[in-house]
Write an enzyme that holds these catalytic residues in place. Sequence first.
Site, PDB file in Angstrom:
ATOM      1  N   GLN A 205      88.089  42.727  95.820  1.00 38.57           N
ATOM      2  CA  GLN A 205      86.783  42.204  95.418  1.00 38.57           C
ATOM      3  C   GLN A 205      85.864  42.124  96.641  1.00 38.57           C
ATOM      4  O   GLN A 205      85.686  41.062  97.223  1.00 38.57           O
ATOM      5  CB  GLN A 205      86.978  40.812  94.795  1.00 38.57           C
ATOM      6  CG  GLN A 205      85.742  40.207  94.219  1.00 38.57           C
ATOM      7  CD  GLN A 205      85.294  40.902  92.966  1.00 38.57           C
ATOM      8  OE1 GLN A 205      86.078  41.144  92.074  1.00 38.57           O
ATOM      9  NE2 GLN A 205      84.028  41.221  92.896  1.00 38.57           N
ATOM     10  N   PHE A 206      85.289  43.263  97.032  1.00 42.57           N
ATOM     11  CA  PHE A 206      84.443  43.275  98.218  1.00 42.57           C
ATOM     12  C   PHE A 206      83.219  42.379  98.086  1.00 42.57           C
ATOM     13  O   PHE A 206      82.681  41.904  99.084  1.00 42.57           O
ATOM     14  CB  PHE A 206      84.035  44.714  98.588  1.00 42.57           C
ATOM     15  CG  PHE A 206      82.963  45.297  97.718  1.00 42.57           C
ATOM     16  CD1 PHE A 206      81.626  45.190  98.082  1.00 42.57           C
ATOM     17  CD2 PHE A 206      83.280  45.959  96.547  1.00 42.57           C
ATOM     18  CE1 PHE A 206      80.631  45.732  97.278  1.00 42.57           C
ATOM     19  CE2 PHE A 206      82.310  46.508  95.745  1.00 42.57           C
ATOM     20  CZ  PHE A 206      80.970  46.400  96.109  1.00 42.57           C
ATOM     21  N   THR A 207      82.787  42.100  96.867  1.00 46.54           N
ATOM     22  CA  THR A 207      81.585  41.277  96.680  1.00 46.54           C
ATOM     23  C   THR A 207      81.777  39.828  97.112  1.00 46.54           C
ATOM     24  O   THR A 207      80.801  39.081  97.199  1.00 46.54           O
ATOM     25  CB  THR A 207      81.098  41.329  95.219  1.00 46.54           C
ATOM     26  OG1 THR A 207      82.116  40.826  94.365  1.00 46.54           O
ATOM     27  CG2 THR A 207      80.725  42.749  94.823  1.00 46.54           C
TER      28      THR A 207
END
Length: 150
Positions: free
Chosen positions: A78-80
């Site tokens: 989950q890079f966000t």
Amino acid sequence: MKVVIQRVSEASVTIDSQIVAQIHQGLLILVGIESEDNLEDINWLVSKIVYLRIFGDEMNVMNLSVKDSKGEIIVVSQFTLHALTKKGNRPSYIKAAKPEIAIPMYEKFVQLLELELGKKIQTGQFGADMKVALVNNGPVTIIIDSKNKE
């Protein structure tokens, strides 16, 4: 590294209409990796997650870990989680690690979680368009940042 840990009674990850991961009682972990993250961050988080006492004992007091309760885990990249929102309305993801750094770190994180938990960890697929479904039990949601060890 940042993680969002959700205690679930069930969770699944679907990619292209196919369920690729599915658990019942356990943890759904969203993990975001920064360029500066290293093995020390992974080791610290793995230990913290596996022994975090957020499951109910016989008195329904949160005294048991996912390992104690024989729970399962799904890990989703989950890079966000590293979104910077200070300026304007469009988040910046400049702090998120590029795939050539993030993928090996993500794989190592999963591998060490499996070793510490003593069982297979289910995952989403790095970089895929995933549909994540869960029933948050409690609800219990905990955010941990390996750069902020308080």
